[in-house]
Design an enzyme around this catalytic site. Structure first.
Site, short mmCIF file in Angstrom:
data_model
loop_
_atom_site.label_atom_id
_atom_site.label_comp_id
_atom_site.label_asym_id
_atom_site.label_seq_id
_atom_site.Cartn_x
_atom_site.Cartn_y
_atom_site.Cartn_z
N CYS A 288 -47.29 -102.30 -67.37
CA CYS A 288 -47.01 -103.69 -66.91
C CYS A 288 -46.41 -104.58 -67.86
O CYS A 288 -46.73 -104.46 -69.24
CB CYS A 288 -48.37 -104.27 -66.59
SG CYS A 288 -49.35 -103.40 -65.46
N ARG B 136 -41.65 -101.09 -68.43
CA ARG B 136 -42.98 -100.99 -68.54
C ARG B 136 -43.63 -100.81 -67.28
O ARG B 136 -44.92 -100.31 -67.48
CB ARG B 136 -43.60 -102.23 -69.27
CG ARG B 136 -43.18 -102.61 -70.73
CD ARG B 136 -43.63 -103.87 -71.06
NE ARG B 136 -45.34 -103.54 -71.65
CZ ARG B 136 -45.54 -103.06 -72.83
NH1 ARG B 136 -44.67 -103.01 -73.87
NH2 ARG B 136 -46.60 -103.01 -73.05
N TRP C 159 -47.43 -101.40 -63.30
CA TRP C 159 -47.77 -100.16 -63.02
C TRP C 159 -49.16 -99.97 -62.63
O TRP C 159 -50.05 -100.36 -63.36
CB TRP C 159 -47.49 -99.30 -64.27
CG TRP C 159 -47.59 -98.01 -64.31
CD1 TRP C 159 -46.65 -97.15 -64.05
CD2 TRP C 159 -48.81 -97.34 -64.68
NE1 TRP C 159 -47.12 -95.65 -64.03
CE2 TRP C 159 -48.26 -95.69 -64.39
CE3 TRP C 159 -50.06 -97.44 -65.01
CZ2 TRP C 159 -49.27 -94.70 -64.56
CZ3 TRP C 159 -50.87 -96.52 -65.22
CH2 TRP C 159 -50.57 -95.09 -65.04
N ASN D 31 -52.43 -106.91 -68.04
CA ASN D 31 -52.36 -105.54 -68.30
C ASN D 31 -53.29 -105.02 -68.78
O ASN D 31 -53.88 -105.56 -69.62
CB ASN D 31 -50.98 -105.61 -69.19
CG ASN D 31 -50.58 -104.22 -69.93
OD1 ASN D 31 -50.86 -103.41 -69.16
ND2 ASN D 31 -50.17 -104.12 -70.84
N GLY D 32 -53.67 -103.71 -68.28
CA GLY D 32 -54.92 -103.02 -68.91
C GLY D 32 -55.70 -102.59 -67.67
O GLY D 32 -55.41 -102.83 -66.41
N GLU E 2 -40.53 -79.76 -74.96
CA GLU E 2 -39.68 -81.09 -74.85
C GLU E 2 -38.76 -80.92 -73.68
O GLU E 2 -38.64 -81.96 -72.93
CB GLU E 2 -39.45 -81.54 -76.33
CG GLU E 2 -38.52 -82.99 -76.17
CD GLU E 2 -39.34 -84.37 -75.72
OE1 GLU E 2 -40.58 -84.26 -75.63
OE2 GLU E 2 -38.72 -85.19 -75.53
N LYS F 95 -39.05 -83.30 -70.30
CA LYS F 95 -37.52 -84.24 -69.89
C LYS F 95 -37.44 -83.76 -68.61
O LYS F 95 -37.36 -84.64 -67.66
CB LYS F 95 -36.65 -83.95 -70.82
CG LYS F 95 -36.71 -84.39 -72.22
CD LYS F 95 -36.51 -86.11 -72.45
CE LYS F 95 -37.86 -86.56 -72.44
NZ LYS F 95 -38.45 -86.70 -73.72
N GLU G 116 -40.04 -85.20 -65.98
CA GLU G 116 -40.42 -86.58 -65.58
C GLU G 116 -38.98 -87.12 -64.92
O GLU G 116 -39.10 -88.15 -64.27
CB GLU G 116 -40.68 -87.41 -66.96
CG GLU G 116 -39.90 -87.30 -68.31
CD GLU G 116 -40.19 -88.10 -69.27
OE1 GLU G 116 -39.72 -87.69 -70.41
OE2 GLU G 116 -41.02 -88.88 -68.94
N HIS H 161 -47.78 -62.38 -71.53
CA HIS H 161 -49.52 -62.31 -71.31
C HIS H 161 -49.77 -63.11 -69.93
O HIS H 161 -50.93 -63.37 -69.80
CB HIS H 161 -50.20 -63.06 -72.35
CG HIS H 161 -49.79 -62.29 -73.85
ND1 HIS H 161 -50.26 -61.18 -74.08
CD2 HIS H 161 -49.03 -62.43 -75.03
CE1 HIS H 161 -50.00 -60.52 -75.29
NE2 HIS H 161 -49.11 -61.44 -75.62
N LYS I 7 -43.11 -96.72 -69.34
CA LYS I 7 -42.80 -96.59 -70.75
C LYS I 7 -43.97 -96.39 -71.80
O LYS I 7 -44.12 -95.56 -72.80
CB LYS I 7 -41.66 -97.48 -71.31
CG LYS I 7 -41.04 -97.40 -72.68
CD LYS I 7 -40.31 -96.08 -72.87
CE LYS I 7 -39.94 -95.88 -74.14
NZ LYS I 7 -39.26 -94.51 -74.26
O1 M6R Z 1 -45.25 -94.74 -77.01
P1 M6R Z 1 -45.66 -93.45 -77.63
O2 M6R Z 1 -44.88 -92.53 -78.36
O3 M6R Z 1 -46.74 -93.35 -77.88
O4 M6R Z 1 -45.89 -92.58 -76.16
C1 M6R Z 1 -46.02 -91.40 -75.92
C2 M6R Z 1 -45.85 -90.85 -74.67
O5 M6R Z 1 -46.16 -91.39 -73.65
C3 M6R Z 1 -44.20 -90.58 -74.45
O6 M6R Z 1 -43.65 -89.80 -75.51
C4 M6R Z 1 -43.88 -90.06 -73.09
O7 M6R Z 1 -44.48 -88.72 -73.13
C5 M6R Z 1 -42.57 -89.95 -72.81
N1 M6R Z 1 -42.28 -90.53 -71.80
C6 M6R Z 1 -41.71 -88.87 -72.67
O8 M6R Z 1 -40.18 -88.86 -72.57
#
Ligand code: M6R
Length: 616
Positions: free
Chosen positions: A2, A27, A75, A101-102, A485, A489, A492, A508, A611
């Site tokens: 949000c 956000r 969000w 927000n929250g 990682e 990527k 998402e 395994h 984000k």
């Molecule tokens: O703002 P932060 O680094 O604490 O966020 C952590 C995760 O939410 C963030 O890295 C998320 O996994 C990314 N969207 C991945 O690309």
């Protein structure tokens, strides 16, 4: 999670609020809405979907002119992404409009109380209760919105940023904050409230940090902060040290492409000023006392998502350099399992946003156990660094694309600097060893640049694999978090099944996933630096190839040993093993971005995500 904007001043509030929302849309983008006060009436427009839908609505159903307004991009948590659940929410008598927000954890109880009092609730949200509660409190608070806000906040449980306006106080915007972010932008004859400075940096760089459980009252000429009891408090001023242009696409089609391209600069900036001419680390800015660093007996990293992967990479380096055990904990799990953490632990919270609720809660837990805490963070003035004993900022610049890229590389750099500093202070490395590693780090911006110069092959491959149903990623040692990682990527951005595995673990169980043609991307260890690991990975490649996998190897220049075993080789520069994640991750970022683009996805704002995750 949000985006919130509030404005009061001399200009047209709607334009400023919508422009601010555009900068905060990363956000959350399930719905958007705005409210302004004009001629003693509230006007509200809101629409499900992206901000563009709201802008279309504003085109066909314009709002009256006003110099006071609020706006929200959502969000969804409580209630789906519909027009009626979109914020602002308005009290039954159309007096008060609220954005939030929250999560208000006691909302069910408050809803029942309101329903019993005959209030009709028009949405499924937790936020709406606040609008009604404010309207009910106003008469008890001499019709003073700030006092009504303080009274309501004292009744709320959970995490919230709230911003409200009242049609009978048209020159006032009131904000409140517990756990979720809220910053004040102090202008000349105008003031701003936002979840992130990006919303107002085009207008002012003077910002104020709000603390926990505080209420802020804005008029065009004043900013007043109190706690929830009404006692005045002083908010900490700071200067935003980047320009509005840093949060724009700068000629790139996507924020993600821009942020990938910025990585050499971001890495260089995160090293700058932290290495002395004679090859030592100096982290005086963090206020980490050497005595504390000498006394700790373990390091615990708490982080989520990409930041946790950066922590996993750092574990290999910090343990190697310091011989201290390093535990990497997913912040969302940490405090629920009675972790062993105390005064002898250095807890490092890694977070790009500095607002991730899981990480914040884990940090607070670590503090209650007496741990010494250090934040590695990209967002100056955010909550996690503010609540940590020490902070080391990464200088990635604003990261807008939801998928983290430059934050990852700079988090690794910052964590490596901490590791080297620990080694320097504790004497676990010789001076010339430290100098050698620092030179390697200083070489990384140019190495990352080299990778960026040669991404055409990766992009072609991504387009070629766009119809795959599943992609697996393998790595060993530091290549394992890189594989995780790469898979994150792809998940998402491309909404595909993607998983990262330690290459040796595949046999395994997960090897059962391999069938004819499944792409397997393998991060191959350096043939010269870690011949032992290199050879083991070749064996793992053979295991999957024998079962029909299509192998894509990410291997260093000159590693001809890999060629017979891979269907496709993506070359990266030769770097020492612990530096390899900084170059090997980049092609995986490009791969996911290109593949998602080929599938027609919104790369900067992938579905279901936001984000900054400010709820648990
Ligand atoms: O703002 P932060 O680094 O604490 O966020 C952590 C995760 O939410 C963030 O890295 C998320 O996994 C990314 N969207 C991945 O690309």
């Amino acid at each position: 999670m949000c985006g919130i904007v509030g404005y009061v001043g001399q200009q047209q509030a709607l334009e400023i609020v919508v422009a601010g929302l555009r900068r905060l849309e990363y956000r959350g983008y399930d719905s958007a809405g705005v409210a302004v006060i004009s001629d003693g009436e509230l006007s509200v427009r809101k629409k499900a979907g992206k901000l563009a839908n709201l802008e279309t609505l504003l085109g066909s159903d314009p709002m009256p002119q006003s110099t006071t307004g609020i706006g929200h991009t959502r969000w969804a948590t409580h209630g789906g992404p519909t027009d009626s659940n979109a914020h602002p929410h308005v009290s039954e008598d159309s007096t008060v409009a609220v954005i939030h927000n929250g999560i208000i954890e006691n909302f069910a109880e408050l809803r029942s109380e309101l329903a019993a009092a005959g209030v009709h609730l028009a949405s499924e949200t937790d936020t709406e209760v606040v609008a009604h509660l404010l309207a009910h409190e106003l008469p008890n608070a001499d019709d003073d919105l700030p006092e009504a806000m303080r009274r309501v906040c004292r009744r709320l449980e959970g995490a919230f940023t709230l911003v409200a306006i009242d049609r009978s106080q048209p020159d006032v915007v009131v904000g409140a904050r517990r756990n979720s972010p809220l910053v004040v932008g102090v202008g000349d004859g105008e003031n701003f409230l936002a979840s992130d400075v990006a919303a107002f940096v085009a207008h002012t760089k003077q910002a104020l940090e709000l603390g926990q459980d505080q209420v802020v009252v804005l008029t065009a000429d004043s900013v007043t902060v109190t706690d929830f009891a009404g006692e005045p408090v002083e908010a900490k001023p700071y200067l935003v040290d980047w320009d509005a242009s840093a949060a724009e696409k700068g000629g790139y089609d996507l924020f993600m492409l821009k942020e990938i391209a910025e990585q050499p600069r971001a890495v260089a900036d995160s090293l700058r000023g932290r290495i002395t001419k004679d090859g030592r680390i100096q982290l005086d800015e963090t206020n980490l006392e050497e005595a504390t660093l000498r006394s700790i007996n373990k390091v615990v990293v708490i982080a989520c998502g990409t930041a946790a992967h950066a922590g996993m990479v750092a574990k290999y380096a910090i343990e190697h350099w310091t011989r201290l055990p390093v535990e990497v904990e997913l912040a969302s799990e940490f405090r629920y399992r009675d972790p062993i953490v105390g005064p002898d632990s250095l807890v490092i919270a890694i977070s790009q946003s500095g607002e991730t609720m899981d990480t914040l809660m884990a940090l607070r837990y670590a503090k209650t156990q007496g741990a010494r805490t250090l934040a590695i963070c990209n967002t100056v003035g955010s909550t996690i660094p503010r609540e940590s004993d020490a902070v080391l900022y990464t200088y990635a610049g604003p990261e807008i694309a939801v998928a983290s890229t430059k934050a990852f590389l700079t988090q690794i750099i910052a964590a490596y600097l901490v590791g080297m500093y620990l080694a320097q202070v504790r004497g676990t490395m010789f001076e010339d060893e430290i100098r050698r590693v620092l030179l390697q780090l200083e070489d990384m911006p140019s190495k990352v640049d080299l990778v960026l110069d040669t991404t055409e092959g990766v992009r072609e491959l991504a387009r070629d694999l766009a119809n795959s149903t599943s992609v697996l990623f393998l790595g060993r040692h530091v290549g394992y978090p890189v594989a995780l990682e790469g898979a994150l990527k792809l998940k998402e951005l491309a909404y595909m099944h993607a998983e990262g595995f330690p290459a040796g673990e595949l046999k395994h169980g997960p090897i059962a996933l391999i069938e004819d043609g499944v792409p397997v991307i393998v991060v191959v260890p350096s043939a010269t630096g870690r011949a032992d690991l290199h050879d083991k990975v070749i064996s793992n490649i053979q295991e999957v190839r024998a079962r029909g996998a299509r192998v894509i190897a990410i291997a260093e220049e000159g590693d001809e040993g890999i060629t017979p075993f891979a269907d496709h080789v993506i070359r990266i520069p030769v770097v020492p093993t612990l530096m390899q994640p900084l170059v090997a991750t980049v092609p995986l970022q490009v791969f996911a971005c290109e593949l998602a683009t080929a599938k027609g996805h919104d790369v900067d704002q992938p579905r279901n995500l936001a984000k900054s995750v400010t709820v648990e």
